[in-house]
Design a protein around this motif. Structure first.
Motif, short mmCIF file in Angstrom:
data_model
loop_
_atom_site.label_atom_id
_atom_site.label_comp_id
_atom_site.label_asym_id
_atom_site.label_seq_id
_atom_site.Cartn_x
_atom_site.Cartn_y
_atom_site.Cartn_z
N PHE A 199 0.84 -1.20 0.00
CA PHE A 199 0.00 0.00 0.00
C PHE A 199 0.87 1.25 0.00
CE2 PHE A 199 -3.86 -2.27 1.45
CZ PHE A 199 -3.30 -3.41 2.01
N TYR A 239 0.06 5.18 1.29
CA TYR A 239 -0.88 6.12 1.90
C TYR A 239 -0.28 7.52 1.82
CZ TYR A 239 -3.71 2.38 3.95
OH TYR A 239 -4.54 1.29 4.13
N LEU A 253 -5.72 6.31 1.48
CA LEU A 253 -5.17 5.27 0.62
C LEU A 253 -4.96 5.82 -0.79
CD1 LEU A 253 -4.43 2.26 0.31
CD2 LEU A 253 -6.82 1.82 -0.24
N LYS A 284 -3.02 0.41 -3.98
CA LYS A 284 -2.69 -0.85 -3.32
C LYS A 284 -2.37 -1.91 -4.36
CE LYS A 284 -7.57 -2.10 -3.08
NZ LYS A 284 -8.14 -0.90 -3.70
N PHE A 303 -2.51 -6.09 -4.60
CA PHE A 303 -2.83 -7.38 -3.99
C PHE A 303 -2.26 -8.51 -4.84
CE2 PHE A 303 -4.78 -5.13 -0.92
CZ PHE A 303 -6.16 -5.05 -0.85
N PHE A 362 3.48 7.43 2.88
CA PHE A 362 3.87 6.24 3.64
C PHE A 362 3.66 4.98 2.80
CE2 PHE A 362 4.40 8.09 7.83
CZ PHE A 362 3.59 9.22 7.80
N TYR A 419 -5.63 -6.82 7.18
CA TYR A 419 -4.35 -6.25 6.79
C TYR A 419 -3.69 -5.61 8.00
CZ TYR A 419 -7.17 -6.45 2.55
OH TYR A 419 -8.00 -6.85 1.55
#
Lengths: 111, 116
Positions: B34, B36, B46, B49, B51, B90, B102
Motif C-alpha cells: 500500500f 498512503y 489510501l 494498493k 494485492f 507512507f 491487513y
C-alpha cells in the motif's frame, strides 16, 4: 464514499487519567484496528480486532490498553491510566475487500 | 516480522517535476502493498494498493506504483507533480494472512514538498 470516523479529534488529559477514544468503522467491514503515531515517528500497529475479540496485538498494547465493540457500530480504545509517553495521534482503521481505510485520528496529549 | 524502508526522508521538487519515492520491504511470504498519503493536518488516505495481478498499479490523483518482486520494491511515481501533492507519503506492507485482514507495517514516511 464510506469513511471511518473518530471522536474526539483532540483530547487533553492529566497523567493517570483514563481516556476512551471512539471510532465508527465502515459498516460492512469486519476487521478493526488501532494504530498510533508519536510525533515525528512511524505509524505503529497497536491491535487488531475481529469477531468480537482481539486477533493480534503489539508489544505496545499492554494491560493499560483495552478495546471494545460495545454495539454494532462503535469500536473503542481505552487507556486506563495514561502516561506522558501515550501522547500521540491514534488512528482507527477498518478493512474489507477494497483495502484498509483510516479514520482522521484523535490527537491525545497527556500532561 | 516484516519491515519497510523508505529511501528518502524529505524530497523537494518544483511543480511539473517527476516524482519517484522508493520503498523496499523485507518479508519471506506473500504480501499486500500500500501507499498512503497524509496531507498537512489530515488523516491517512489510501493512494493505491497491490494485492495481485498486474504489478503496475494506478491509484488516485495520477499516482502509480510498480511492484518488483525480485527487488522487494514498491516504488511510487507521479510524472508531473502539483503544489497540492505536498504531503507525507507512507509505504505499508501487510502479510497475506487472512482475506481482508491487513496488519500494516509502515515505513518511516517521506515528506514531499512541491514548490510553486
Amino acid at each position: 464514499e464510506p469513511e471511518v470516523t473518530q471522536t474526539p479529534s483532540h483530547q487533553v488529559t492529566q497523567m493517570g487519567q483514563e481516556v476512551i477514544l471512539r471510532c465508527v468503522p465502515i459498516s460492512n467491514h469486519l476487521y478493526f484496528y488501532w494504530y498510533r503515531q508519536i510525533l515525528g515517528q512511524k505509524v505503529e500497529f497497536l491491535v487488531s480486532f475481529y469477531n468480537n475479540e482481539i486477533s493480534e496485538k503489539s508489544e505496545i498494547f499492554d494491560d493499560q490498553f483495552s478495546v471494545e465493540r460495545p454495539d454494532g457500530s462503535n469500536f473503542t480504545l481505552k487507556i486506563r491510566s495514561t502516561k506522558l509517553e501515550d501522547s500521540a495521534m491514534y488512528f482507527c482503521a477498518s478493512s474489507g475487500k477494497a483495502g484498509k481505510y483510516f479514520g482522521p485520528g484523535t490527537r491525545l496529549l497527556v500532561l | 516480522a516484516q519491515s519497510v524502508s523508505q529511501h528518502n526522508h524529505h524530497v523537494i521538487l518544483s511543480e511539473a517535476a517527476s516524482l519517484e519515492l522508493g520503498c523496499n520491504y523485507s518479508y519471506g511470504g506473500t504480501v499486500n502493498l500500500f501507499w498512503y498519503v497524509q496531507y498537512p493536518g489530515q488523516h491517512l488516505q489510501l493512494l493505491l494498493k497491490y494485492f495481485s495481478g498486474d504489478p503496475l498499479v494506478k491509484g488516485i490523483k495520477g499516482f502509480e506504483a510498480e511492484f518488483i518482486k525480485s527487488k522487494f520494491s514498491f516504488n511510487l511515481r507521479k510524472p508531473s507533480v502539483q503544489w497540492s501533492d505536498t504531503a507525507e507519503y507512507f509505504c505499508a506492507v501487510s502479510p497475506l494472512l487472512f482475506i481482508n485482514d491487513y496488519k500494516l507495517s509502515f515505513g518511516a514516511g517521506t515528506t514531499v514538498t512541491v514548490r510553486a
